[in-house]
Design an enzyme around this catalytic site. Structure first.
Site, short mmCIF file in Angstrom:
data_model
loop_
_atom_site.label_atom_id
_atom_site.label_comp_id
_atom_site.label_asym_id
_atom_site.label_seq_id
_atom_site.Cartn_x
_atom_site.Cartn_y
_atom_site.Cartn_z
N HIS A 250 88.72 -44.54 167.59
CA HIS A 250 88.24 -44.86 168.94
C HIS A 250 89.39 -45.15 169.88
CE1 HIS A 250 86.31 -46.67 172.31
NE2 HIS A 250 86.69 -47.89 172.00
N CYS B 8 81.39 -50.22 171.74
CA CYS B 8 81.99 -48.89 171.62
C CYS B 8 81.73 -48.23 170.28
CB CYS B 8 83.49 -48.98 171.87
SG CYS B 8 83.92 -49.59 173.52
N HIS C 48 91.72 -35.33 158.87
CA HIS C 48 91.70 -35.59 160.31
C HIS C 48 91.17 -37.01 160.57
CE1 HIS C 48 92.40 -31.29 160.75
NE2 HIS C 48 91.37 -31.09 159.94
N ASN D 132 89.27 -44.57 178.11
CA ASN D 132 88.33 -45.14 177.15
C ASN D 132 86.92 -44.81 177.62
OD1 ASN D 132 86.65 -46.71 175.56
ND2 ASN D 132 87.95 -48.52 175.64
N HIS E 278 79.70 -55.46 159.93
CA HIS E 278 79.33 -56.36 161.03
C HIS E 278 79.82 -57.76 160.69
CE1 HIS E 278 77.32 -58.13 164.35
NE2 HIS E 278 76.48 -57.16 164.57
#
Length: 508
Positions: free
Chosen positions: A391, A222, A387, A424, A301
């Site tokens: 996700h 995602c 702002h 989602n 990562h």
């Protein structure tokens, strides 16, 4: 806990040092030039009159011309070495037609009619959907709305083409940019990666030029939308005066899970149809009409850790007959670790000095003076960013980040309403959220927007944008055109689903 804190502190210290070093190196030529000017100019002016300076210049005209040319060349080389600004010209989000809308009860009933679920699995999906934060009008592809469901490559391609062509058509119409002017195309879809690829599909449909630079990202989860933006940013540094088209989507047709493995059932209750397209530019002439400028991208990562690597996986279930995406129970903990690592890198780039000093002070008190009662300071990002587009992975993710980052309900509204209205939609959810901010008239000139995304692997990626102008709400309704006046709505933590409406057993 001490080891985790030490690792976070070490990473934060390294990031602070790196930022300070780069700032010093970037400003060194300016400091040297100003110092040289302050040292040389006063004695020169005091000893020579203007007439003498003019006479000396005329006598050494060739040398002066050469010096001016050298200064011009140095200034040009310095200007060319600066990163090219990356502008977001406009964006588009996909909204399926009303025939694709389904209430939560209809979704449960449809999954039940698809077969393969036992009563325990159906009850679990119903409980999850009651707590999901989704509303009564999220979207499914036609392949999953039919009876029986039609899950095959043909219907998967139909779904993806409708989404991709829909958003690209809208984006090109809004911007007026000819398809032939696009020099870079990047598409991302994590679970569905057809041959030919999505970028080839786009190149073929819009007859893009033969030297177009194209990249197709798959399996990135995602957070792939931010990865695509970061890749586009780097490509726009080496390809001058061009546009980059970034398309983010996911395919639902082939990725609904119809078995009874509980960790794989969660995706049925959250993922819905969606997609977005973004047009980026490095043309300075586009600054006047662009909405945003990309300020920072930070990628984290944590794949070196087996715990992080294995928390979201696509695999066969115990029966070996069905494929699904399995979500580990450690997902929230892994996401929290990745977020902390990400913000230790982003913090020095955006936070005011006062917040950075408070963070370091709590670290010193806890590590050096061994003050166990001192809690690690969570920086107040609202001091630097107006702002937040987080996700919309699920209600639990949003609740956790609201608490961790100490955000208000107003800051969380774009993410919660995106989850409520569209579900989602994977990597494209960030663009629905930014579009929501625009549709509500929230974006003012100079505002900064922080996009945060999480993905398998495990990854946490961020992008910070600066608004170049106030965005007109009336011209930026996008997928929110029919909902902006009725949103936001209050979404209770548990919204029961009527058992009779959700019943999937045929009646006589």
């Amino acid at each position: 806990m001490d080891r985790e804190l030490f690792r976070t502190v070490k990473q934060a210290t390294r990031n602070h040092a790196r930022v300070l070093y780069h700032r010093l190196v970037c400003r060194l030529p300016h400091l040297l030039a100003v110092t040289l000017l302050l040292v040389v100019l006063p004695p020169l002016v005091s000893t020579l009159s203007l007439d003498a300076l003019w006479a000396d210049a005329r006598a050494n005209a060739p040398l002066l011309a050469a010096a001016c040319a050298g200064c011009f060349a140095a200034a040009y080389a310095y200007a060319m070495s600066r990163p090219r600004p990356v502008f977001l010209v406009d964006l588009a989000g996909y909204k399926p037609g009303p025939e694709h809308e389904a209430t939560r009860a209809r979704a449960i009933r449809q999954f039940g009619l698809a077969g393969g679920f036992d009563d325990e699995s159906m009850s679990f999906q119903k409980r999850m959907m009651e707590r999901s934060g989704l509303g009564e009008a999220t979207h499914f592809p036609a392949s999953l709305m039919s009876i029986p469901v039609d899950m095959c490559l043909r219907t998967a391609r139909d779904e993806s083409e409708a989404v991709v062509f829909g958003v690209v058509d809208e984006l090109l119409a809004k911007t007026g940019v000819p398809a032939g002017d696009i020099g870079i195309v990047i598409a991302n879809s994590s679970l569905y990666s057809p041959t030919p690829s999505f970028v080839s599909l786009i190149v073929n449909r819009y007859r893009l030029r033969e030297d177009v630079v194209s990249h197709n990202l798959s399996g990135m989860g995602c957070s792939a939308g931010i990865i695509a933006i970061d890749l586009a940013k780097h490509l726009l540094q080496v390809h001058p005066d061009t546009y980059a088209l970034v398309v983010s989507t996911e395919n639902i047709t082939l990725n609904a899970y119809l078995g009874n493995n509980r960790p794989m059932l969660v995706t049925n209750t959250l993922f819905r149809v969606g997609g977005a397209a973004v047009l980026l530019s490095n043309r300075r002439a586009d600054r006047a009409r662009a909405k945003y400028q990309l300020i920072h991208t930070v990628r984290t990562h944590r794949g070196a850790s087996d715990r992080s690597y294995g928390c979201v996986t696509q695999e066969e279930d115990d029966t070996g007959a069905r494929v699904g995406v399995s979500l580990s129970k450690e997902l929230m903990s892994v996401a929290g670790d990745a977020l902390r690592t990400n913000i230790t890198t982003l913090g020095p780039l955006v936070l005011p000095l006062s917040e950075q000093l408070r963070f370091l002070a709590t670290v010193v008190l806890k590590r050096v003076f061994l003050r166990a009662d001192v809690k690690p300071h969570i920086p107040d990002f609202t001091l630097a960013l107006e702002h937040f587009c987080i996700h919309a992975g699920g209600r639990g993710v949003l609740d956790e980040l609201e608490h961790s980052l100490k955000l208000s309900a107003w800051h969380m509204e774009p993410s919660r309403m995106t989850l409520y209205r569209f579900g989602n939609t994977s990597s494209s959810s960030l663009w629905y959220e930014l579009s929501y901010c625009e549709a509500k008239g929230r974006i003012k000139k100079g505002d900064r927007v922080w996009q945060i995304a999480f993905g398998s692997g495990f990854k946490c990626n961020s992008a910070v944008w600066k608004a170049l102008r106030a965005v007109d709400a009336a011209e930026s309704l996008g997928p929110w055109a029919q909902d902006v006046d009725v949103l936001p709505v209050h979404v209770p933590k548990v919204v029961p689903i009527d058992d009779d409406e959700a019943s999937y057993k045929p009646t006589n």
